[in-house]
Design an enzyme around this catalytic site. Structure first.
Site, PDB file in Angstrom:
ATOM      1  N   HIS A 160      37.840  41.921  40.362  1.00 27.11           N
ATOM      2  CA  HIS A 160      37.084  42.880  39.517  1.00 27.11           C
ATOM      3  C   HIS A 160      37.604  42.880  38.170  1.00 27.11           C
ATOM      4  CE1 HIS A 160      34.406  46.183  38.533  1.00 27.11           C
ATOM      5  NE2 HIS A 160      35.311  47.025  39.113  1.00 27.11           N
ATOM      6  N   HIS A 184      27.265  35.998  40.194  1.00 28.40           N
ATOM      7  CA  HIS A 184      27.305  37.351  40.180  1.00 28.40           C
ATOM      8  C   HIS A 184      26.232  37.798  41.316  1.00 28.40           C
ATOM      9  CE1 HIS A 184      27.496  41.608  39.542  1.00 28.40           C
ATOM     10  NE2 HIS A 184      28.289  41.375  38.525  1.00 28.40           N
ATOM     11  N   ASP A 240      32.327  37.902  32.549  1.00 32.09           N
ATOM     12  CA  ASP A 240      33.689  37.568  32.486  1.00 32.09           C
ATOM     13  C   ASP A 240      33.667  36.109  31.609  1.00 32.09           C
ATOM     14  OD1 ASP A 240      34.408  39.647  34.133  1.00 32.09           O
ATOM     15  OD2 ASP A 240      33.618  38.786  35.721  1.00 32.09           O
TER      16      ASP A 240
END
Length: 258
Positions: free
Chosen positions: A111, A150, A198
């Protein structure tokens, strides 16, 4: 520490919760060690955070990227940390405890820490002069390539797309952005995965001389606002509604229980 100093922390009325958030978020930033000198414009949250992430002096374009990242990361469906925050709010935990619950879930490598892994990968790509050996090492060991894919998006993460557009305007981000594109193109030869937020955070942190954990810090500061918003919603629902019941599937007891 802020929670212990607030005797009215169990006041869950919306005005009190919002007041808590207005104090808590700047306090989280202010508690971080300073990496560089403060200067004009430091009253904005993005400026305050910048000087705790890197000693490099920012320009307006760099601050705009960080400010945009903070906005984009405020909320994102029911991520693990958001669900944890809502469970705490359902039990009528005060806002500080709600944020603590969110931070606990965020701490996992799948996460909040994902951007740090992407940062390390980009740094290695730049060091080795190309993405191929770095991506190959990940694939050979069975590890997923950080910053790609994702579960909510079959294509590119729209948050990444927005940040890449802004990063393309920063001269200092040119090499890190090229390294990220090299990773994307190299991985596409083996599997169809697209950039997520990210990877965009990693480009920002590598390009601006930030440590690997900078992306996680940006994520946590931004998402705190989202957790408070979810807490406000949950406080308006029936308490303890997020209390599932278990169904026992183990061995039966040798005799009936009394």
């Amino acid at each position: 520490a802020v929670s212990a100093a607030d005797p009215l922390r169990f006041d869950l009325e919306p005005a009190a919760v919002l007041g808590c958030a207005r104090t808590l978020i700047p306090t989280l930033v202010g508690a971080l060690p300073t990496a560089g000198r403060r200067h004009r414009g430091a009253e904005r949250l993005a400026w305050q955070l910048w000087h705790r992430l890197t000693p490099r002096l920012p320009d307006e374009a760099s601050i705009n990227v960080l400010d945009t990242a903070l906005a984009l990361l405020i909320d994102h469906d029911l991520a693990a940390s958001t669900l944890a925050a809502r469970v705490a709010a359902s039990a009528r935990a005060h806002p500080y405890a709600v944020v603590s619950a969110g931070l606990g879930a965020l701490d996992g490598p799948l996460h909040g820490a994902a951007s740090g892994l992407a940062h390390q990968m980009l740094a290695e790509v730049l060091e080795r002069g190309g993405a191929a050996p770095v991506v190959a090492a990940h694939l050979r060991s069975g590890r997923r390539v950080p910053g790609l894919g994702h579960r909510l998006y079959p294509g590119e993460d729209p948050r990444a797309r927005a940040l890449f557009t802004l990063l393309a305007e920063l001269p200092q981000a040119e090499e890190a952005l090229a390294a990220a594109q090299d990773v994307i193109a190299t991985t596409a030869r083996h599997t169809e995965l697209h950039a997520n937020v990210d990877l965009a955070l990693a480009v920002l942190s590598v390009a601006c001389g930030m440590p690997a954990e900078a992306g996680e810090t940006v994520f946590a500061v931004a998402r705190t606002a989202g957790w408070i918003a979810h807490a406000l919603e949950e406080y308006g629902e029936h308490p303890l509604r997020m209390r599932p019941s278990a169904h026992y599937t183990g061995p039966r007891p040798p005799q009936p229980l009394p």
